[in-house]
Every structure is written in structure tokens, then in C-alpha cells.
Design a protein around this motif. Structure first.
Motif, PDB file in Angstrom:
ATOM      1  N   ARG A  83      45.290  49.135  56.624  1.00  0.00           N
ATOM      2  CA  ARG A  83      45.559  47.335  57.275  1.00  0.00           C
ATOM      3  C   ARG A  83      45.245  46.923  56.714  1.00  0.00           C
ATOM      4  NH1 ARG A  83      43.466  46.691  63.404  1.00  0.00           N
ATOM      5  NH2 ARG A  83      44.453  44.350  63.497  1.00  0.00           N
ATOM      6  N   ALA A  87      46.963  43.274  54.859  1.00  0.00           N
ATOM      7  CA  ALA A  87      46.651  42.790  54.907  1.00  0.00           C
ATOM      8  C   ALA A  87      46.458  41.464  53.722  1.00  0.00           C
ATOM      9  CB  ALA A  87      45.592  42.604  55.206  1.00  0.00           C
ATOM     10  N   THR A  93      52.935  46.122  53.675  1.00  0.00           N
ATOM     11  CA  THR A  93      53.378  46.600  55.254  1.00  0.00           C
ATOM     12  C   THR A  93      55.438  46.248  54.832  1.00  0.00           C
ATOM     13  OG1 THR A  93      52.489  44.171  55.588  1.00  0.00           O
ATOM     14  CG2 THR A  93      54.290  44.302  56.808  1.00  0.00           C
ATOM     15  N   ASP A 119      49.251  42.541  62.618  1.00  0.00           N
ATOM     16  CA  ASP A 119      48.985  41.701  61.486  1.00  0.00           C
ATOM     17  C   ASP A 119      50.127  41.315  60.670  1.00  0.00           C
ATOM     18  OD1 ASP A 119      46.818  42.608  62.743  1.00  0.00           O
ATOM     19  OD2 ASP A 119      46.558  43.948  61.159  1.00  0.00           O
ATOM     20  N   TRP A 120      51.320  41.300  60.564  1.00  0.00           N
ATOM     21  CA  TRP A 120      52.709  41.095  60.224  1.00  0.00           C
ATOM     22  C   TRP A 120      52.964  39.901  61.082  1.00  0.00           C
ATOM     23  CZ3 TRP A 120      54.525  39.401  55.900  1.00  0.00           C
ATOM     24  CH2 TRP A 120      56.228  38.820  56.408  1.00  0.00           C
ATOM     25  N   ARG A 122      51.171  38.756  63.573  1.00  0.00           N
ATOM     26  CA  ARG A 122      49.973  36.564  63.819  1.00  0.00           C
ATOM     27  C   ARG A 122      50.288  35.748  62.855  1.00  0.00           C
ATOM     28  NH1 ARG A 122      46.303  40.291  64.124  1.00  0.00           N
ATOM     29  NH2 ARG A 122      45.385  40.005  62.376  1.00  0.00           N
ATOM     30  N   THR A 123      50.644  36.741  61.501  1.00  0.00           N
ATOM     31  CA  THR A 123      49.913  35.800  60.162  1.00  0.00           C
ATOM     32  C   THR A 123      51.918  35.211  59.532  1.00  0.00           C
ATOM     33  OG1 THR A 123      50.175  38.115  58.914  1.00  0.00           O
ATOM     34  CG2 THR A 123      48.284  36.694  59.435  1.00  0.00           C
TER      35      THR A 123
END
Length: 736
Positions: A83, A87, A93, A119-120, A122-123
Motif C-alpha cells: 500500500r 501510494a 497501483t 487509496d487510488w 481518494r487521491t
């Protein structure tokens, strides 16, 4: 493969099924392997597994795979490490997006993949910028599948990496993409990639021209059809990525969306008749009628290319559906001008031409384009396909317009110089009559069309002779002179040669080759000029079709204004008044403030009277309004400086030359970019220098003007050398 991996694992791993898993990622995870791909594996483990245990496991896993002929690319990470790495690097990813367990703890894989994708999402607003920058770098290195001479089926724009990029964009939940179409296109490329691996016996992604026949044979396809098919797939994938970036930009630009919405609805900015700016794209209006007004396609293209906005895909598709075939006769003059405006738009031409060609609009203008569309080149020096090379040559030629007397012919010849490559035979020879026919259809005169044909026929003449013959031999220059016939055509051929070479690739226009060509051009120019007599004075006196009024009938502030409508070609405005210093500047300013764009002007004087004939582009001109404006300007009632808000051009530097000084006048030549108030600014500068304009000859090619002014002193004499030099400096300063 699953059995091979499972056999490499200790029995207790398979039995326990907890805390450790072997994961297929990347192409292996997507089930896109060929026999010569790397085997992307991730050993995912939790903290219950020690480093020694994992190292032993890795050895037991990779050694049998190597022995079986596979090339494993294996990594070892915990979910937390995975993870954290994802990031920092979007490639991790992307690899995990399709991760699937091969053996071991499947729940561990699902949990890690879910965390990474969360996470992908979200960012993604910020991280997609990194993806775009990486793609731009990739394009600089690997080019385009559709347009590069040697496409990379994986890394080039429109390749397999773009298919993965599009799937990741959908996974971000920011944009939507037609994924079934993406999968279909990707599998079409994979079939070719796998056959390429079988033909070469190694892992390669570059579809070299010499390999196409063997790959096509393995797939049971025609080589030319295979090459064009691969490029068409790449073009569509690239188009989908371009559309995705637009939607992504719109998703981020909340402030821009607010600006583009008014209380009455979306903000609409008119650009031309039937063309508006809407939502950051150039769009056809609802009432636009491509069937009845085919010029609307050219107006849309010109606005998009000049302003740097993308064309709405729906508008492009509508044009392709509704445009009629052009009539068999020559295009009207207004259509020819719009086409030249498009070709003169520089870098903005490339995306506009590609979008309209992708939609099918270019075929309405140039059916001959189908023969070169997406056609690869067998020459190793070529960077592009034939069609993209031709467009790139136009872009280069637009930067050389100041070097030639007829930039319109240069631009047309640049676009058509390789049109014969889709036909059997020497492409220069077979392409020349095709180019000449197209030029006539586009509205060029017979002599001009013949010049375009000559340029296409001889576009390889200069580099061929410069490299293979002694340029110091007078016979070499004489041979070129015999083919071109004039300095004007020689300059056109020299510019076309440079545009062709620079658009081909870095090895086609080296300093050595450029020096040889320029040396041959200089010697040919000297040969052509050796026996050319001096030009006769172009001053022709009072025009025969303009009545000569009584001088006493016109006071200093009066003028006779006549308008002759010429349909789509515009109108001719004739102004007759008393001659006076600065007259042309006043009339030019009055016309500019009336919204009229001047295409050409002729000034004639006789016995204290002046007749100026102004060719303007607007079809309907209100004679009364223009006459009022002219009289206001003559009376000093118009603040032309404030009304025109003259701003120098930010484009290429203007070129001002003292062509020659004769007994009767000094000829001043200007080459610069056309814009509102240009003629007024030039005439004002000449008047402020204390000189008069005895005759003026203005011509516009696209957005480039070629102006020649016959300038005299207040006493009606030619300028001396010092005055001519000072005037040149003033004009450069005013235009710069």
C-alpha cells in the motif's frame, strides 16, 4: 501455470492457506501473457512469516520457473508495504488493479487490492496528473502507434499501456470510458503482439516494417491491411485517452465550470458564423447547416486551430454525416482563404486535422488523403507515417512563410508533396498531377496549380543534387535553374525542401545537408538573376473604371465611397478624395473600425486626387455607414488609436525590407502576420515619418501579408538611403 506455481510452494502453505499468497499482477494478472513475456508475480505475506521463510519460498518458486523457460519478475511485500509503495508509484497501483491469487491466501490478496484501489480513488484527482506527465514522456520516447514509422505496441500512445491507463481512469470514478471497446482494441493489439513474439522468437514490442509481412502471414492477414489496422486501433485508443483527459480536466475545473454557466444556461462565446465556444470546446451551433453551408467545417477548424481549443467530437461527427461532396468546379475564393488560414495555423493544425480526419471530415475536402492515411514508410529516416509527416511538414512550412513570396503555394505543396505515395510508381512523378488537380479544385489559378505540381514533382531535387553532385559546378545550378525557372519558385522549393526534411527526422536535415542545399540554392539564384532585367515601375496611374471627379467638388474632408459586392469573395470599397499626407492611414483606420478586414489595396493619385481600392472580406458592406466613417476620419472625428487598440504581434518577427529605390519611388516590402488595424498601423508609421504613399500593393495568403509600398518624400521624390533605413527601423518597431 497455476500447477507450476503451486508445486513450488511448501505443502503447509497450500494446506494452511493463511498469511501468504502468490499473486499474478500486470499482464499475467490480466491473462495477457505470451510465451515471451515476463511473469509478474508478487509474494504477499503478513507478519507471521519471517524473512528467512519468505526467502526460501522465493527460491523454491523462481528456480523451477526459470528452468521451465519462464522469466519470473517476482517481488516480496507485506500488504502495508504494498500500500505504501502504491501510494508513491502509480505503476504499482496499475499492476495490482488486476491482481489475482495464484496460490495461497486469496483473502489476503483481496484485502490488499481493495486498500490500494481505495487509496487510488481518494487521491486520483492529483495522481492522474503524474500519469499524464509520464505518458507525455513516454510519447516523446516512443511516439504514437498510429503515426510513428516504427510503433511500439506497448509504450507508444495508443498502445497497450494506454489501455491499462484507461481502465485505471475508470477505476478512479472521476471519468467514464467505454471499457468494452477498450478491451476489444487491446485484444486486437495483443494478437499482433503475440504473433510478433513468435516471428522474432524474442520479447519485443516494436513492429518494424520488415516484420509486418511475416506477422501478417502468421495471422492470415494482408500485410498492408494489418499495418493500417494496427494503426487504426492505436489512433482510436489515443483518441479515447485524449477524450478522457478533457473529461478529467473538466472534473477538476470547478471554477471554470461555474464561469461557463450563466443564469440562462451554459456560457456560449460566438467565434464565427455557426461556430461557438461551449464548455471549453469548439462546437457547431444548432442552426448550423453543413449541407447548405459546407464552409462551416472550415470555419470551425480555423477557430479551433488558431485558438488552441479542442473540437467537440459530436460536432466533428455531425460534419462527417452532413457535409456534401464539394462541387466538381473550383472552390469559391472564401473557401480557399479559409483552407489557407487553417494550413497557416502552425502547431494548432495537428490536433485539429487529426480530430477531423478521425471523424471522416478530411475526406470531404481531400478524398486523395485516403491513399496516404496511416500509411507507414519503409525509409529508416522517417519518424512519422506519410499522413502525419505531411501535416508536420505544413507546420514547419508555416514557420518559413516569411522566406517566400507565395506562402499559400508553399503550404498547399507541403500538405500534398507525398500524396503520390499511395499510388504505384515514383511518388514525386505520380503525385505531381494529383497535387495539381487538388490545387485547381481548391480554387487556385491554373498557373498557381501548375507551380504546386512543379514543387511536388521536384521536392527531392535540391537534396538529391546537393548530396550527389558538385554544387561548385555551374552545370549543377544551371540544371536546377532550368527546372524551377524563376527565383520565386526556387525560394518555394527551398522552403519545401527544408519543411519536408525537418518533418522527416533529425537525420534528414543535418547542418551538413542543410549547408549543401542552401549553397546550391544561392548559386542557382545567382544564375537566375544574371540575365533578369530590372522590373518596370508598377505604378499604373488612375484606374480606368473609377470616375475622376472635379477637384473643386471635393473639400478636404469629403470623399466619394463606392461599394461593389462580390458575393462570398467579399466586396470592393473604392474611396476617392483629395490627396493629403496620411490619407491611407485615415481610410484604413475607418475601414478597420467598421469591422472590415482588408485583403488587398491599390492606391492611385492624379492631379491632387487619390483613389484607393480596398478589397475586404465581408460579403455585405453598408456603403452609407462606411462612407460616414471615412468622412469622420478625414475630419479628425475618430480617435483611431483608441478605437483600434493596436497591439504588436506576438508571432514571428516582422520582416521589413527596402526592396529598391527608383527614380520615382522607394519600394518598401513587409512580411508579417495579418491582424486588425495592420494597414492603418503601417500607413500611420509612414505618414509620421513625413513620407507619402504613392502606390500600395497588399496581398494576403492565409494569415500572412505581403505588402509593397511605393513611398516618396513630401516633394514626391524617392527616399535616400538614410531615410529609407530610418523608415525601415520605424516600421519594424511599430509592428514588433
Amino acid at each position: 501455470m497455476r500447477d507450476l506455481v503451486a508445486a513450488a510452494l511448501p505443502a503447509d502453505v497450500e494446506q494452511a492457506g493463511r498469511g501468504l499468497a502468490v499473486v499474478a499482477t500486470g499482464g499475467y494478472g490480466r491473462r495477457e501473457l505470451s510465451g515471451r513475456n515476463d511473469l509478474d508475480l508478487l509474494v504477499l505475506h503478513d507478519d507471521s512469516w519471517g524473512s528467512d521463510q519468505v526467502a526460501t519460498l522465493m527460491e523454491g518458486l523462481t528456480v523451477p520457473l526459470w528452468e521451465a523457460g519462464w522469466k519470473p519478475d517476482a517481488s516480496v511485500r507485506t500488504p502495508a508495504e504494498t500500500r505504501e509503495l502504491a501510494a508513491r508509484d502509480f505503476r504499482v497501483t496499475f499492476a495490482l488493479m488486476d491482481a489475482r491469487p495464484v496460490a495461497g491466501d486469496a483473502a489476503l490478496v483481496v484485502e490488499a487490492r481493495s486498500a490500494v484501489m481505495a487509496d487510488w480513488r481518494r487521491t486520483a484527482r492529483a495522481r492522474l496528473q503524474d500519469v499524464r506527465a509520464d505518458r507525455d514522456t513516454r510519447i516523446q520516447r516512443s511516439g504514437w502507434v498510429a503515426h510513428s514509422a516504427v510503433p511500439d505496441l506497448k509504450a507508444s500512445a495508443g498502445g497497450l499501456r494506454d489501455a491499462v491507463l484507461l481502465r485505471a481512469a475508470v477505476a478512479s470514478w472521476l471519468v467514464d470510458v467505454p471499457l468494452p471497446e477498450v478491451e476489444h482494441l487491446a485484444h486486437a493489439l495483443l494478437d499482433v503482439r503475440d504473433a510478433l513474439h513468435d516471428v522474432t522468437g524474442r520479447h519485443t514490442e516494436k513492429l518494424l516494417p520488415e516484420l509486418v509481412p511475416d506477422v501478417a502471414r502468421l495471422l492470415g492477414r494482408d500485410p498492408e491491411e494489418l499495418d493500417l489496422g494496427v494503426r487504426a486501433v492505436g489512433r482510436r485508443l489515443d483518441h479515447l485517452v485524449t477524450t478522457t483527459w478533457r473529461r478529467y480536466d473538466d472534473a477538476l475545473d470547478t471554477a471554470g465550470r461555474r464561469r461557463r454557466v450563466t443564469p440562462r444556461g451554459p456560457a456560449v462565446t460566438p467565434l464565427a458564423d455557426g461556430v461557438v465556444l461551449l464548455g471549453g470546446e469548439v462546437v457547431l451551433t444548432r442552426d448550423a447547416d453543413p449541407a447548405g453551408d459546407p464552409e462551416v467545417a472550415l470555419r470551425l477548424a480555423v477557430q479551433a486551430a488558431r485558438r488552441g481549443y479542442p473540437i467537440d467530437a459530436g460536432s466533428a461527427a455531425r460534419l462527417a454525416r452532413e457535409l456534401p461532396g464539394w462541387p466538381g468546379g473550383p472552390w469559391p475564393e472564401s473557401s480557399t482563404r479559409l483552407l489557407l488560414d487553417l494550413l497557416a495555423s502552425g502547431e494548432g493544425l495537428v490536433p485539429v486535422w487529426d480530430e477531423l480526419d478521425h471523424a471522416g471530415v478530411v475526406d470531404h475536402w481531400l478524398p486523395e488523403w485516403a491513399a496516404v492515411r496511416l500509411r507507414g514508410s519503409s525509409s529508416p529516416v522517417h519518424t512519422w507515417t506519410v499522413d502525419r509527416h505531411s501535416v508536420e511538414a505544413v507546420v514547419v512550412a508555416s514557420s518559413l512563410r516569411r522566406d517566400v513570396a507565395r506562402p499559400d503555394l508553399l503550404l498547399v505543396a507541403a500538405l500534398l508533396h507525398d500524396v503520390g505515395k499511395g499510388l504505384p510508381g515514383d511518388h514525386s512523378v505520380v503525385g505531381a498531377p494529383v497535387a495539381e488537380q487538388v490545387a485547381r479544385r481548391w480554387g487556385l489559378s491554373e498557373p498557381d496549380a501548375a507551380t504546386v505540381g512543379l514543387l511536388v514533382r521536384h521536392h527531392l531535387l535540391l537534396p538529391g543534387l546537393a548530396v550527389r553532385r558538385d554544387i561548385e559546378d555551374p552545370a549543377t545550378a544551371a540544371e536546377v535553374a532550368a527546372e524551377v525557372g524563376s527565383v520565386e519558385v526556387l525560394d518555394l522549393l527551398a522552403a519545401l525542401t527544408e519543411a519536408d526534411a525537418r518533418a522527416t527526422g533529425p537525420s534528414a536535415w543535418t547542418a551538413w545537408r542543410a549547408g549543401l542545399v542552401r549553397g546550391l540554392v544561392a548559386k542557382t539564384r545567382a544564375a537566375l538573376q544574371a540575365d533578369v532585367p530590372a522590373d518596370a515601375d508598377e505604378y499604373a496611374g488612375w484606374p480606368a473604371d473609377v470616375p475622376v471627379p472635379s477637384l473643386e467638388a471635393l473639400d478636404a474632408e469629403d470623399a466619394e465611397v463606392h461599394v461593389q459586392e462580390r458575393g462570398a469573395a467579399g466586396a470592393l470599397v473604392t474611396v476617392v478624395s483629395r490627396d493629403r499626407p496620411g490619407l491611407m492611414a485615415l481610410v484604413a483606420g475607418a475601414l478597420a473600425t467598421s469591422g472590415l478586414q482588408v485583403r488587398s489595396v491599390r492606391l492611385h493619385t492624379q492631379d491632387g486626387l487619390a483613389a484607393s481600392l480596398w478589397e475586404v472580406t465581408r460579403e455585405q458592406v453598408e456603403a452609407v455607414r462606411v462612407g460616414t466613417r471615412v468622412r469622420q476620419a478625414l475630419a479628425g472625428g475618430l480617435d483611431l488609436g483608441a478605437r483600434l487598440a493596436w497591439e504588436p504581434s506576438s508571432g514571428p518577427a516582422p520582416r521589413v525590407e527596402i526592396l529598391e529605390s527608383r527614380a520615382s519611388a522607394t519600394l518598401v516590402g513587409l512580411r508579417t502576420t495579418d491582424r486588425r488595424g495592420l494597414v492603418w498601423a503601417i500607413c500611420r508609421t509612414i505618414a509620421e515619418a513625413g513620407h507619402s504613399i504613392r502606390s500600395a500593393h497588399l496581398t494576403t495568403y492565409g494569415d500572412e501579408v505581403r505588402d509593397v509600398f511605393y513611398v516618396v518624400t513630401a516633394d514626391g521624390e524617392a527616399l535616400d538611403a538614410d531615410a529609407a533605413g530610418a523608415l525601415r527601423d520605424r516600421l519594424v518597431q511599430a509592428l514588433r
